[in-house]
Scaffold this active site. Structure first.
Site, PDB file in Angstrom:
ATOM      1  N   GLY A  40      -3.239 -11.195 -13.826  1.00  0.00           N
ATOM      2  CA  GLY A  40      -3.719 -11.928 -12.645  1.00  0.00           C
ATOM      3  C   GLY A  40      -2.688 -11.718 -11.586  1.00  0.00           C
ATOM      4  O   GLY A  40      -1.663 -11.094 -11.579  1.00  0.00           O
ATOM      5  N   GLY A  75       0.133 -12.282 -10.308  1.00  0.00           N
ATOM      6  CA  GLY A  75       1.239 -12.911 -10.225  1.00  0.00           C
ATOM      7  C   GLY A  75       1.926 -13.868  -9.236  1.00  0.00           C
ATOM      8  O   GLY A  75       2.860 -13.921  -9.534  1.00  0.00           O
ATOM      9  N   GLY A  88       7.050 -14.805  -8.387  1.00  0.00           N
ATOM     10  CA  GLY A  88       6.137 -14.432  -7.583  1.00  0.00           C
ATOM     11  C   GLY A  88       7.002 -14.042  -6.101  1.00  0.00           C
ATOM     12  O   GLY A  88       5.792 -14.020  -5.286  1.00  0.00           O
ATOM     13  N   ARG A 108      -2.143  -8.341   2.722  1.00  0.00           N
ATOM     14  CA  ARG A 108      -3.205  -7.053   3.105  1.00  0.00           C
ATOM     15  C   ARG A 108      -4.435  -7.681   2.528  1.00  0.00           C
ATOM     16  O   ARG A 108      -5.031  -8.468   2.237  1.00  0.00           O
ATOM     17  CB  ARG A 108      -2.600  -6.820   0.736  1.00  0.00           C
ATOM     18  CG  ARG A 108      -3.517  -5.980   0.769  1.00  0.00           C
ATOM     19  CD  ARG A 108      -3.475  -5.872  -0.972  1.00  0.00           C
ATOM     20  NE  ARG A 108      -3.475  -6.256  -2.139  1.00  0.00           N
ATOM     21  CZ  ARG A 108      -3.160  -5.897  -3.185  1.00  0.00           C
ATOM     22  NH1 ARG A 108      -2.232  -4.952  -3.733  1.00  0.00           N
ATOM     23  NH2 ARG A 108      -2.676  -7.191  -4.384  1.00  0.00           N
ATOM     24  N   ASP A 129      -5.804  -2.619 -14.465  1.00  0.00           N
ATOM     25  CA  ASP A 129      -5.852  -3.536 -13.331  1.00  0.00           C
ATOM     26  C   ASP A 129      -5.470  -3.234 -11.890  1.00  0.00           C
ATOM     27  O   ASP A 129      -5.685  -3.769 -11.114  1.00  0.00           O
ATOM     28  CB  ASP A 129      -4.321  -4.286 -13.389  1.00  0.00           C
ATOM     29  CG  ASP A 129      -3.289  -3.936 -13.690  1.00  0.00           C
ATOM     30  OD1 ASP A 129      -2.925  -3.476 -14.376  1.00  0.00           O
ATOM     31  OD2 ASP A 129      -2.807  -4.180 -13.137  1.00  0.00           O
ATOM     32  N   ASN A 130      -5.186  -1.699 -11.479  1.00  0.00           N
ATOM     33  CA  ASN A 130      -4.682  -1.747 -10.394  1.00  0.00           C
ATOM     34  C   ASN A 130      -6.142  -0.178  -9.998  1.00  0.00           C
ATOM     35  O   ASN A 130      -5.882   1.085  -8.924  1.00  0.00           O
ATOM     36  CB  ASN A 130      -3.847  -0.427 -10.308  1.00  0.00           C
ATOM     37  CG  ASN A 130      -2.183  -1.286 -10.006  1.00  0.00           C
ATOM     38  OD1 ASN A 130      -2.749  -2.979 -10.433  1.00  0.00           O
ATOM     39  ND2 ASN A 130      -1.208  -1.290 -11.031  1.00  0.00           N
ATOM     40  N   ASP A 181      -2.249  -0.905  -4.123  1.00  0.00           N
ATOM     41  CA  ASP A 181      -1.275  -1.126  -5.491  1.00  0.00           C
ATOM     42  C   ASP A 181      -0.126   0.297  -4.615  1.00  0.00           C
ATOM     43  O   ASP A 181       0.152   0.777  -5.880  1.00  0.00           O
ATOM     44  CB  ASP A 181      -1.138  -1.218  -6.988  1.00  0.00           C
ATOM     45  CG  ASP A 181      -0.246  -2.897  -7.036  1.00  0.00           C
ATOM     46  OD1 ASP A 181       0.518  -3.049  -7.069  1.00  0.00           O
ATOM     47  OD2 ASP A 181      -0.946  -3.311  -7.709  1.00  0.00           O
TER      48      ASP A 181
HETATM   49  P1  AMP Z   1       1.745  -4.560 -10.676  1.00  0.00           P
HETATM   50  O1  AMP Z   1       2.213  -3.922 -11.489  1.00  0.00           O
HETATM   51  O2  AMP Z   1       2.255  -4.102  -9.633  1.00  0.00           O
HETATM   52  O3  AMP Z   1       0.480  -3.831 -10.687  1.00  0.00           O
HETATM   53  O4  AMP Z   1       1.582  -5.767 -11.528  1.00  0.00           O
HETATM   54  C1  AMP Z   1       1.312  -6.298 -12.935  1.00  0.00           C
HETATM   55  C2  AMP Z   1       0.967  -7.461 -12.759  1.00  0.00           C
HETATM   56  O5  AMP Z   1       2.713  -8.009 -13.111  1.00  0.00           O
HETATM   57  C3  AMP Z   1       0.401  -8.164 -11.957  1.00  0.00           C
HETATM   58  O6  AMP Z   1      -0.767  -9.418 -13.240  1.00  0.00           O
HETATM   59  C4  AMP Z   1       1.145  -8.901 -11.063  1.00  0.00           C
HETATM   60  O7  AMP Z   1       0.877  -9.886 -10.463  1.00  0.00           O
HETATM   61  C5  AMP Z   1       2.416  -9.298 -12.513  1.00  0.00           C
HETATM   62  N1  AMP Z   1       3.906  -9.355 -11.101  1.00  0.00           N
HETATM   63  C6  AMP Z   1       4.168  -8.213 -10.537  1.00  0.00           C
HETATM   64  N2  AMP Z   1       5.152  -8.490 -10.171  1.00  0.00           N
HETATM   65  C7  AMP Z   1       5.439 -10.278  -9.670  1.00  0.00           C
HETATM   66  C8  AMP Z   1       6.654 -11.150  -9.236  1.00  0.00           C
HETATM   67  N3  AMP Z   1       8.034 -10.682  -8.924  1.00  0.00           N
HETATM   68  N4  AMP Z   1       6.056 -11.757 -10.556  1.00  0.00           N
HETATM   69  C9  AMP Z   1       5.413 -12.048 -10.979  1.00  0.00           C
HETATM   70  N5  AMP Z   1       4.736 -11.351 -11.762  1.00  0.00           N
HETATM   71  C10 AMP Z   1       4.822 -10.096 -10.804  1.00  0.00           C
HETATM   72 MG    MG Z   2      -1.068  -4.536  -9.414  1.00  0.00          MG
END
Ligand code: AMP
Ligand code: MG
Length: 492
Positions: free
Chosen positions: A90, A92, A126, A176, A252-253, A262
């Site tokens: 989700g 985050g 976040g 975005r 998820d990407n 992403d």
């Molecule tokens: P990503 O690697 O960018 O595709 O992120 C994978 C997951 O980690 C997603 O659910 C993001 O929302 C969550 N996420 C990445 N960075 C953060 C962060 N700094 N705080 C909270 N959630 C994060």
């Molecule tokens: Mg992502």
């Protein structure tokens, strides 16, 4: 169409997909500053760029004020990360502000990334640091200029607050824009919750939003799957044609729309090498350059699994139908790839030996440590009578000659003037790509010296990747050779 400083939000996701999101708010920013605003994209969205490139825009893009009609929410999704399943990921660190209908009547999401914690943040803060935010801005806009479907950047804001990673870094928020943020992982989230109603609701919504024609098919959900597969196959072929390595092709990407999403550890290759991996976390090389087409099929198979109950009431029959479609992805990808490669070497007609010709070239390029981007760009000079520049890219220039001779024999069948071919090659083979050392230079200046000028200059260069400009030679050059391999980080 009237331009308005305010967003005419129309929030269909919130209206239609209860259970796939949580309402929540952005955290406020202490001393926000607008770093970059995308006037051209604002125009395209039907927004008033002048009204938004302002304190008013800053308040919205920093999360300090909620625009009229905005219903901020974080979307739920699941996903396979490096092959391992996570039932709840989700948004985050992202927040959907809402959807707008752009000047071409397309529905587009506007989302903040880095605006603070959401119910899906798990252990994370976040937030986002300025480096990764500017990186996503740069590479996304470069991809768009290269003609690759992608999410876009509307604004980048410095929050004025620190974020804590390995070091303390200045915080930032990216605004975005995407044709939607629905991912393979969104379907996995729906399917994992067990009831068919939920995945049906998501599929119907997504069909209406992205692939309305498939609603008319005999088997709409199978047709929907084939349409997603087609869009994604075309997308990954484009990546391969320009030497782009996504780096985190998790489900998820992987968007349902077929847009690149992403921009974490992604990067462009310099020398052509099939095994190139930049991401520091991709230790096994799962997402190496040459693995991308295969991973795509793997990701689409995960989407197919979620659609089984919709495709046929008999599970076995559904699996059979979906498997048939999955088996078509490889040849489909190959044909997109081949079409792209043919035009890169100036061929407009199709001959049976073309794939072999191209594969032999790539093999020579790998052996000769040839810069992928510059090869195709300089190759048009060979048509203009000067092969020297392209030859010199090879460790042993003479290694290129036999291939070039074969290419001329093939080119003779084209019947187009060499100058016209050279011109059309220059229109599709970029001279400027986001060179890793240039990107790092720009991000370091913004992070360490609060100097945004190198970022702005690089962005301007990358916005016109095909037009050679005197004085910009340094942006076309590959990184100076070092023994330290280039590494990228997720920036999370
Ligand atoms: P990503 O690697 O960018 O595709 O992120 C994978 C997951 O980690 C997603 O659910 C993001 O929302 C969550 N996420 C990445 N960075 C953060 C962060 N700094 N705080 C909270 N959630 C994060
Ligand atoms: Mg992502």
């Amino acid at each position: 169409m009237n331009k308005h400083p305010h967003f005419n939000f129309d929030n269909s996701f919130a209206r239609s997909l209860d259970g796939f999101f949580s309402y929540c708010d952005a955290e406020t920013s202490t001393a926000p500053k607008l770093l970059q605003f995308n006037h051209a994209l604002a125009e395209e969205l039907g927004l008033d760029p002048v009204a938004l490139d302002s304190e008013f825009g800053l308040a919205i893009f920093s999360g300090n004020e909620k625009a009229e009609g905005s219903e901020t929410l974080a979307q739920a999704y699941a996903g396979h990360q490096f092959g391992g399943y996570s039932p709840q990921l989700g948004d985050g660190r992202a927040l959907l502000l809402g959807e707008v209908i752009d000047t071409q009547q397309r529905r587009r999401d506007i989302q903040l990334k880095g605006s603070g914690r959401t119910p899906f943040s798990r252990g994370g803060d976040g937030k986002a640091a300025i480096g990764p935010v500017l990186r996503e801005y740069l590479i996304g806009e470069a991809m768009h200029a290269l003609g690759v479907p992608t999410t876009r950047a509307l604004a980048a804001v410095a929050t004025g607050a620190d974020v804590y990673r390995e070091t303390v870094l200045p915080g930032a928020i990216l605004t975005r824009v995407a044709s939607s943020h629905i991912r393979v992982g969104t379907f996995q989230y729906g399917a994992a919750r067990g009831d068919v109603e939920k995945i049906l609701k998501l599929a119907d919504y997504t069909i209406e939003r992205h692939y309305p024609d498939t609603a008319e098919a005999d088997n709409p959900y199978l047709a929907f799957f084939a349409a997603v597969a087609d869009a994604q196959a075309a997308l990954v072929a484009r990546w391969m044609n320009i030497g782009f390595i996504h780096g985190v092709m998790n489900t998820d990407n992987t968007t349902i729309s077929g847009e690149t999403i992403d921009y974490g550890p992604c990067a462009f290759m310099d020398n052509y090498a099939r095994g190139t991996v930049f991401s520091s976390i991709d230790r096994g090389g799962r997402y190496a350059y040459a693995n991308q087409p295969e991973i795509l099929i793997w990701n689409l198979a995960r989407l197919a699994e979620t659609l089984i109950p919709l495709v046929d009431s008999k599970k076995e029959r559904a699996v059979e139908l979906l498997t048939e479609t999955i088996e078509c992805i490889q040849p489909l990808y190959e044909s997109y790839w081949l079409t792209g490669m043919r035009s890169k070497i100036g061929l407009t007609t199709e001959e049976s030996g073309d794939q072999q010709l191209i594969n032999d070239l790539l093999k020579k390029m790998e052996e000769g440590h040839v810069d992928f981007t510059l090869f195709f760009r300089h190759f048009s000079q060979a048509l203009r009578g000067d092969s020297e520049e392209v030859r010199q890219l090879f460790d042993k220039p003479a290694d290129f000659d036999a291939w070039e001779h074969r290419w001329w024999m093939r080119y003779e069948q084209e019947g187009i003037s060499a100058e016209r071919t050279a011109q059309s090659m220059d229109e599709i083979n970029p001279i400027y790509i986001p060179r890793n050392h240039k990107v790092e230079e720009a991000l370091a200046a913004a992070t360490d010296q609060e100097d945004i000028a190198p970022f702005k200059k690089l962005l301007e260069v990358l916005t016109h990747p095909f037009d050679e400009v005197e004085g910009n030679e340094a942006y076309a050059e590959p990184a100076p050779k070092t023994n330290i391999p280039y590494r990228t980080f997720c920036g999370t």
